[in-house]
Design an enzyme around this catalytic site. Structure first.
Site, PDB file in Angstrom:
ATOM      1  N   LYS A  14       0.538  -1.314  -0.039  1.00  0.00           N
ATOM      2  CA  LYS A  14      -0.144  -0.343   0.155  1.00  0.00           C
ATOM      3  C   LYS A  14       0.659   1.155  -0.229  1.00  0.00           C
ATOM      4  CE  LYS A  14      -3.866  -2.407   2.632  1.00  0.00           C
ATOM      5  NZ  LYS A  14      -4.465  -2.751   3.308  1.00  0.00           N
ATOM      6  N   TYR A  27     -12.635  -3.038  -3.507  1.00  0.00           N
ATOM      7  CA  TYR A  27     -12.581  -3.188  -2.399  1.00  0.00           C
ATOM      8  C   TYR A  27     -14.434  -2.653  -1.935  1.00  0.00           C
ATOM      9  CZ  TYR A  27      -8.088  -2.947  -0.037  1.00  0.00           C
ATOM     10  OH  TYR A  27      -7.141  -3.032   0.689  1.00  0.00           O
ATOM     11  N   ASN A  64      -2.189  -0.122   6.951  1.00  0.00           N
ATOM     12  CA  ASN A  64      -1.658  -0.999   7.231  1.00  0.00           C
ATOM     13  C   ASN A  64      -0.297  -1.742   6.509  1.00  0.00           C
ATOM     14  OD1 ASN A  64      -3.453  -2.053   5.305  1.00  0.00           O
ATOM     15  ND2 ASN A  64      -4.720  -3.393   7.359  1.00  0.00           N
ATOM     16  N   HIS A 106      -1.782  -5.693   1.445  1.00  0.00           N
ATOM     17  CA  HIS A 106      -2.684  -6.869   1.778  1.00  0.00           C
ATOM     18  C   HIS A 106      -2.712  -7.706   0.905  1.00  0.00           C
ATOM     19  CE1 HIS A 106      -6.241  -7.530   0.046  1.00  0.00           C
ATOM     20  NE2 HIS A 106      -6.153  -8.820  -1.371  1.00  0.00           N
ATOM     21  N   GLU A 150      -9.395 -11.393  -7.222  1.00  0.00           N
ATOM     22  CA  GLU A 150      -8.215 -10.141  -6.852  1.00  0.00           C
ATOM     23  C   GLU A 150      -7.069 -10.627  -8.530  1.00  0.00           C
ATOM     24  OE1 GLU A 150      -7.006 -10.165  -3.127  1.00  0.00           O
ATOM     25  OE2 GLU A 150      -9.055  -9.550  -2.275  1.00  0.00           O
TER      26      GLU A 150
HETATM   27  N1  UDP Z   1      -9.690  -1.021   7.652  1.00  0.00           N
HETATM   28  C1  UDP Z   1      -9.944  -0.059   8.178  1.00  0.00           C
HETATM   29  N2  UDP Z   1     -10.891  -0.272   9.625  1.00  0.00           N
HETATM   30  C2  UDP Z   1     -11.089  -0.892  10.004  1.00  0.00           C
HETATM   31  C3  UDP Z   1     -11.076  -3.015   9.159  1.00  0.00           C
HETATM   32  C4  UDP Z   1      -9.856  -2.439   8.210  1.00  0.00           C
HETATM   33  O1  UDP Z   1      -9.435   0.488   7.453  1.00  0.00           O
HETATM   34  O2  UDP Z   1     -11.715  -0.684  11.008  1.00  0.00           O
HETATM   35  C5  UDP Z   1      -9.341  -1.180   6.786  1.00  0.00           C
HETATM   36  C6  UDP Z   1      -7.225  -1.850   6.176  1.00  0.00           C
HETATM   37  O3  UDP Z   1      -6.798  -1.299   5.717  1.00  0.00           O
HETATM   38  C7  UDP Z   1      -7.947  -3.035   5.862  1.00  0.00           C
HETATM   39  C8  UDP Z   1      -9.001  -3.266   5.105  1.00  0.00           C
HETATM   40  O4  UDP Z   1      -9.976  -2.303   5.116  1.00  0.00           O
HETATM   41  O5  UDP Z   1      -6.150  -3.695   5.775  1.00  0.00           O
HETATM   42  C9  UDP Z   1      -9.422  -4.222   4.563  1.00  0.00           C
HETATM   43  O6  UDP Z   1     -10.145  -5.108   5.706  1.00  0.00           O
HETATM   44  P1  UDP Z   1     -10.406  -6.784   6.238  1.00  0.00           P
HETATM   45  O7  UDP Z   1     -11.041  -6.880   6.898  1.00  0.00           O
HETATM   46  O8  UDP Z   1     -10.552  -7.545   4.375  1.00  0.00           O
HETATM   47  O9  UDP Z   1      -8.615  -7.106   6.037  1.00  0.00           O
HETATM   48  P2  UDP Z   1      -7.549  -7.475   4.917  1.00  0.00           P
HETATM   49  O10 UDP Z   1      -7.752  -8.533   4.484  1.00  0.00           O
HETATM   50  O11 UDP Z   1      -6.580  -6.329   4.625  1.00  0.00           O
HETATM   51  O12 UDP Z   1      -6.299  -7.879   6.381  1.00  0.00           O
END
Ligand code: UDP
Length: 141
Positions: free
Chosen positions: A11, A51, A114, A117, A128
């Site tokens: 990211k 997303y 974070n 992805h 994806e």
């Molecule tokens: N995210 C966020 N706030 C939240 C939950 C998710 O900003 O409370 C963002 C975060 O960047 C995350 C992405 O949305 O990586 C997708 O969420 P997911 O639950 O799919 O997590 P991941 O698979 O990336 O661990």
């Protein structure tokens, strides 16, 4: 064990911190080989489409804004159990909860920023990968 492919995205925060090389090194060291790789500035539409599953969530707008705040690195990683292996290397979504030594624990600032992805299932990985790459862009070596 099955050889799988998964989609990885570094990211915008990962690029701004100049840790792209370190992250890719971690993948290679664990047998996850980048078989397609591209640095790209996502458009708002591309980020929203990627997303879309989160479109009803409160964080969706901020997530899209963050994902287009700078270029990302798009990668297809190939290796044994690649989907799970990548998720293990990434750590929990919230870096505060991520295990020590994971990418998010070591490089990420917050749940919004974070760093990486990774596809969370083989089926999502297929979709994806197809969202960003044509089959002819995926190499063998
Ligand atoms: N995210 C966020 N706030 C939240 C939950 C998710 O900003 O409370 C963002 C975060 O960047 C995350 C992405 O949305 O990586 C997708 O969420 P997911 O639950 O799919 O997590 P991941 O698979 O990336 O661990």
């Amino acid at each position: 064990m099955a050889i799988e492919r998964t989609l990885s995205i570094i990211k915008p925060d990962g690029l701004k911190k100049h840790v792209v090389g370190q992250i890719i090194s971690r993948f290679e060291a664990k047998g996850l080989t980048p078989v397609a790789i591209r640095l790209q500035q996502l458009s708002q539409m591309e980020a929203e489409g990627f997303y879309a599953v989160h479109s009803a969530r409160g964080f969706f707008k901020d997530l899209v804004a963050f994902m287009i705040s700078g270029p990302v690195v798009l990668m297809v990683l190939e290796g044994e159990n690649a989907v799970l292996a990548n998720r293990d290397l990434m750590g929990a979504t919230d870096p505060k909860k991520a295990d020590k030594g994971t990418i998010r624990a070591d490089f990420a600032d917050s749940i919004d920023a974070n760093t990486v992805h990774g596809s969370d299932s083989l089926e999502n990985a297929k979709n994806e990968i197809a969202y960003f790459f044509r089959e002819t862009e995926i190499q063998k070596y």
